[in-house]
Design an enzyme around this catalytic site. Structure first.
Site, short mmCIF file in Angstrom:
data_model
loop_
_atom_site.label_atom_id
_atom_site.label_comp_id
_atom_site.label_asym_id
_atom_site.label_seq_id
_atom_site.Cartn_x
_atom_site.Cartn_y
_atom_site.Cartn_z
CD GLU A 158 -2.80 1.25 2.39
OE1 GLU A 158 -2.77 0.35 3.26
OE2 GLU A 158 -3.55 2.23 2.43
NE ARG A 169 4.28 -8.35 10.54
CZ ARG A 169 3.57 -7.67 9.63
NH1 ARG A 169 2.52 -8.20 9.05
NH2 ARG A 169 3.93 -6.45 9.30
CE LYS A 191 3.52 0.05 4.61
NZ LYS A 191 2.44 -0.04 3.62
P1 ATP Z 1 1.71 -1.78 7.97
O1 ATP Z 1 0.79 -2.73 8.69
O2 ATP Z 1 2.87 -1.32 8.78
O3 ATP Z 1 1.00 -0.69 7.23
P2 ATP Z 1 1.59 -3.61 5.84
O4 ATP Z 1 1.96 -4.99 6.15
O5 ATP Z 1 0.14 -3.30 5.80
O6 ATP Z 1 2.36 -2.66 6.83
P3 ATP Z 1 1.74 -3.43 3.03
O7 ATP Z 1 2.20 -2.29 2.21
O8 ATP Z 1 0.30 -3.75 3.00
O9 ATP Z 1 2.24 -3.13 4.49
O10 ATP Z 1 2.61 -4.73 2.72
C1 ATP Z 1 2.87 -5.21 1.44
C2 ATP Z 1 3.27 -6.65 1.50
O11 ATP Z 1 4.41 -6.82 2.33
C3 ATP Z 1 2.17 -7.51 2.11
O12 ATP Z 1 2.01 -8.65 1.30
C4 ATP Z 1 2.67 -7.85 3.47
O13 ATP Z 1 2.20 -9.09 3.88
C5 ATP Z 1 4.19 -7.81 3.30
N1 ATP Z 1 4.85 -7.45 4.55
C6 ATP Z 1 4.66 -6.34 5.28
N2 ATP Z 1 5.39 -6.37 6.41
C7 ATP Z 1 6.07 -7.55 6.41
C8 ATP Z 1 6.99 -8.18 7.30
N3 ATP Z 1 7.36 -7.61 8.44
N4 ATP Z 1 7.48 -9.39 6.96
C9 ATP Z 1 7.11 -9.97 5.80
N5 ATP Z 1 6.26 -9.44 4.92
C10 ATP Z 1 5.73 -8.24 5.21
MG MG Z 2 -1.48 -3.11 4.69
#
Ligand code: ATP
Ligand code: MG
Length: 556
Positions: A38, A263, A273
């Protein structure tokens, strides 16, 4: 730790699934994966794990990985983030050219919602938030049928069209999937799939006042793009029945399946984020690319290589168990890669003046420095050697302890690439602190060996005080003092390490003043340093990427 990284591993469970699907010819048109960030922040090292999996699986199977901006929630999304994401994916070594935006599918998603309504599988619900909760129930209490469930298809079609047309207030109505109000999985109790929000979208402007919810949008995005394998983190496991429900009730040529993996959680840092944004907005760090940040751009600025990040991600493995990875594991990967790639230079961080007494004032000798003992092609360079030098304060002891082979009164050491010098005398200030050494050098030892076979045990680094340049070094340490900031009741901000950045000045050999921003070098015996973009022609700035050895373990 190193064992975990060095051993070749069998296929992880996700790669096994993909291999099985290929064997069964489940996807004759090939494997398609996607990385769907995102655009509401910069990518961090957790994303690097996902990127390596998504792009890696596609690459290994002659497939394609789409980079998809998952921009269905307009609140915090921005073009700045889109650009940084593309840059970071590319820098990591993957191809960002199959670029898609989920917001481009808004019309198609809307049509899918209409299809569900026509099948009697979605309805407009006008419950207040309190009523909504009450009807839905909770983990102890099953939900009950909502009034909207008995509306006719025509009524629902009309209401949904008017939702889109902007006839209703934000939050006054939602579109819900008609599934099962008594499901043990709360996400299946008629989940909301569209809501009304009058917020401009950074790409769509004010074209829409209704936006699809993640669970409805994401599976559709995958299906529209012909994605075969959709990988996400474990917290989405409980949403998978909804992913499947939506796709099973619509018709697509390629049917994607979701698979969840654990994760990455890294010690001594935060990855959400929201928290990273707070660190930036409230000036706890310089910016998103502050070298202390776990962001990909921060690591790049710090001197971490893309190869080190990829090796780190590879070493983590793909499993279903959430654990905490120690920062030391990452640092090990960084050292391993930089040891192969970084050129060596001489720099002195805590200078002690040395005067060579048996040398003419205008004497200059240009010595050959080997740029990288691990890589012959890196060549050599000239290092000026003169009467006035600096060495590290810690390389001299008035009364050497046992096993100390560096300089001490009457003792001889080798200066790296240069000559043997012997300490004849030391000068102290009024506090008794040593401020200068008077040494003699042996002209016969040029290049580091004595013709008479005389041995010295210590080799120390140095710079010529007459030719060196001053530089700024930023010495980094853990951003947080605890392994898991923000755990329990603690506010993560109170756990910031006050010493996470120390700025100091140092002396560098002349060749180091030519280094360009983002280039990473080794200061011999000191650590790996990346030239920072804050450097000027007059003054270079260096970020310490990592020390040469893990000093954290000892400190604790
Ligand atoms: P936040 O919750 O901090 O906003 P997010 O996980 O929602 O982060 P996205 O931009 O939606 O962030 O993530 C894009 C992709 O990266 C998703 O498929 C997510 O599962 C993966 N991802 C995010 N954080 C991690 C992590 N710590 N380890 C592995 N994969 C991750
Ligand atoms: Mg997200």
């Amino acid at each position: 730790m190193s064992e975990e990284i060095l051993n070749e591993k069998p296929l992880d469970f996700i790669r096994e699934i993909v291999a099985e699907d290929i064997k069964n010819n489940k996807y004759p048109d090939g494997i398609v994966t996607r990385f769907p960030p995102e655009p509401n922040g910069y990518l961090h090292i957790g994303h690097a794990k996902a990127i390596c999996l998504d792009f890696g699986v596609a690459e290994e199977n002659n497939g394609i990985c789409h980079l998809r901006m998952d921009d269905t929630n307009p609140t915090k999304e921005d073009m700045e983030y889109v650009e940084s994401i593309i840059e970071d994916v590319k820098w990591l070594g993957f191809d960002p050219s199959h670029l898609y935006y989920a917001s481009d599918y808004f019309e198609d998603m809307y049509n899918c919602a209409v299809k569900l309504i026509k099948k009697g599988l979605a309805y407009v619900c006008s419950l207040t938030p309190e009523e909504f909760e009450e009807y839905r129930g909770n983990s102890e209490r099953v939900g009950r049928d909502t009034p909207g469930r008995s509306q006719s298809i025509e009524e629902n079609l009309d209401l949904f069209e008017r939702m889109r047309a902007g006839e209703f207030e934000d939050g006054s109505k939602v579109l819900r999937a008609r599934i099962d109000m008594t499901s043990p999985n709360i996400h299946m109790r008629d989940p909301v799939i569209y809501r009304i929000r009058r917020i401009d979208h950074f790409r769509q402007g004010n074209k829409w006042c209704i936006y699809p919810m993640y669970d409805f949008a994401h599976c559709l995005e995958d299906a529209f793009e012909g994605v075969t394998h959709s990988f996400c983190t474990l917290e989405f496991e409980i949403h998978r029945p909804l992913y499947d429900w939506v796709l099973d009730n619509l018709d697509f040529k390629v049917r994607p399946y979701q698979h969840e993996f654990s994760r990455l959680s890294l010690s001594h840092t935060v990855m959400s984020k929201r928290k990273l944004l707070q660190l930036v907005k409230e000036n706890y760090v310089r910016n998103w690319d502050d070298p202390r940040m776990p962001t990909i751009c921060g690591m790049r600025r710090r001197g971490v290589t893309a190869a080190a990040l990829r090796n780190f991600a590879k070493g983590l493995g793909i499993t279903k168990f959430n654990g905490l990875t120690d920062m030391a594991v990452l640092e090990h990967c960084i050292r391993e890669d930089l040891n192969k790639k970084a050129s060596r230079y001489l720099a002195v961080l805590n200078p002690l003046k040395v005067t060579i007494t048996n040398m003419a004032d205008d004497f200059v000798d240009y010595l050959d420095g080997v740029n990288n003992p691990e890589d012959e092609s890196a060549g050599t360079r000239k290092i000026p050697f003169t009467k006035h030098l600096y060495i590290e304060k810690t390389d001299f002891m008035v009364e050497p302890v046992k096993g100390y082979f560096r300089l001490a009164p009457g003792k001889e050491v080798r200066l790296r690439y240069a000559y043997f010098i012997k300490c004849e005398e030391f000068v102290t200030d009024e506090n008794g602190e040593v401020i200068e050494l008077k040494c003699t050098y042996d002209p016969e030892t040029r290049g580091g060996n004595a013709p008479d076979g005389r041995k010295v045990k210590g080799t120390i680094h140095w710079v010529s005080a007459d030719y060196c340049k001053e530089a700024e070094v930023r010495l980094y340490d853990r951003l947080f003092t605890v392994e898991q900031p923000g755990m329990g009741e603690e506010d993560f901000l109170t756990q910031l390490n006050p010493d996470s950045e120390k700025v100091a000045s140092c002396y560098i050999e002349p060749a180091l003043a030519e280094i360009k921003p983002y280039e990473v070098v080794q200061f011999e015996r000191v650590g790996y340093f990346a030239c920072d973009k804050d450097s000027t022609d007059e003054k270079r700035v260096f970020n310490r990427t990592v020390t040469l050895k893990d000093s954290w373990a000892k400190k604790q």
